[in-house]
Design a protein around this motif. Structure first.
Motif, short mmCIF file in Angstrom:
data_model
loop_
_atom_site.label_atom_id
_atom_site.label_comp_id
_atom_site.label_asym_id
_atom_site.label_seq_id
_atom_site.Cartn_x
_atom_site.Cartn_y
_atom_site.Cartn_z
N UNK A 1 2.35 5.88 -2.37
CA UNK A 1 3.26 7.01 -2.17
C UNK A 1 4.47 7.04 -3.10
N UNK A 2 4.95 5.89 -3.51
CA UNK A 2 6.23 5.87 -4.19
C UNK A 2 6.20 5.49 -5.66
N UNK A 3 5.22 4.72 -6.09
CA UNK A 3 5.25 4.21 -7.46
C UNK A 3 4.60 5.14 -8.47
N UNK A 4 3.91 6.14 -8.02
CA UNK A 4 3.23 7.04 -8.94
C UNK A 4 2.09 6.38 -9.69
N UNK B 1 5.88 -1.26 -10.65
CA UNK B 1 6.97 -0.80 -9.78
C UNK B 1 6.57 -0.78 -8.31
N UNK B 2 5.28 -0.93 -8.03
CA UNK B 2 4.81 -0.90 -6.64
C UNK B 2 5.42 -2.03 -5.81
N UNK C 1 0.83 -1.21 0.00
CA UNK C 1 0.00 0.00 0.00
C UNK C 1 0.86 1.26 0.00
N UNK C 2 1.89 1.27 0.82
CA UNK C 2 2.80 2.42 0.85
C UNK C 2 3.53 2.56 -0.47
#
Length: 155
Positions: A66-69, A74-75, A61-62
């Motif tokens: 928040x990070x993969x756009x 890429x998540x 989830x994070x």
């Protein structure tokens, strides 16, 4: 020994065959001086899988949010990075991850003290590699715990 006994010992595995011959392995954690059950006993496999599932879901989830756009591929890569950081920081300081805490588990050193930062780093590295976590000893500890001199106990 007739054929049925030979086949039965092969199917049930070497531990069951040895126990059938009178070998006493004791309970999980006995060699470490831990109680058989209750607080301080070696954590069961179901709770440990549940805890890692909770931690991984949180990290996905994070990683996704928040990070993969928004890129689903890429998540999971980001989730692995977040998982490593989560495990390193929380196990190295508190002794548990959010999933372990929810399910009543704690990671401690073999001597019962808090797991130090270098051992927590080794444990995290081996856990991220996955395979060491799938190889267990007779106390139910994964190779990642054994090599880092750690044990997961119930709290």
């Amino acid at each position: 020994m007739d054929n049925r006994q030979a086949i039965g010992s092969w199917i049930s595995g070497p531990r069951a065959a040895a126990e059938g011959m009178g070998v006493d392995f004791g309970y999980r954690g006995e060699r470490l001086g831990l109680p058989r059950e209750g607080p301080g006993s070696v954590a069961g496999i179901g709770r440990r899988f549940g805890a890692i599932f909770i931690d991984w879901a949180l990290c996905v989830l994070i990683g996704y949010g928040l990070l993969s756009g928004g890129d689903l591929r890429s998540a999971n890569n980001w989730a692995l990075v977040v998982f490593a950081l989560l495990s390193l920081t929380t196990v190295g300081t508190l002794g548990f991850t959010p999933g372990k805490r929810l399910l009543g588990l704690r990671v401690i050193a073999e001597d019962g003290s808090r797991l130090g930062a270098p051992w927590a780093a080794l444990r995290t590295l081996l856990l991220v590699l996955v395979v060491p976590a799938l190889v267990w000893d007779r106390d139910g500890r994964g190779l990642h715990d054994r090599l880092s001199r750690a044990v997961q106990v119930r709290i």
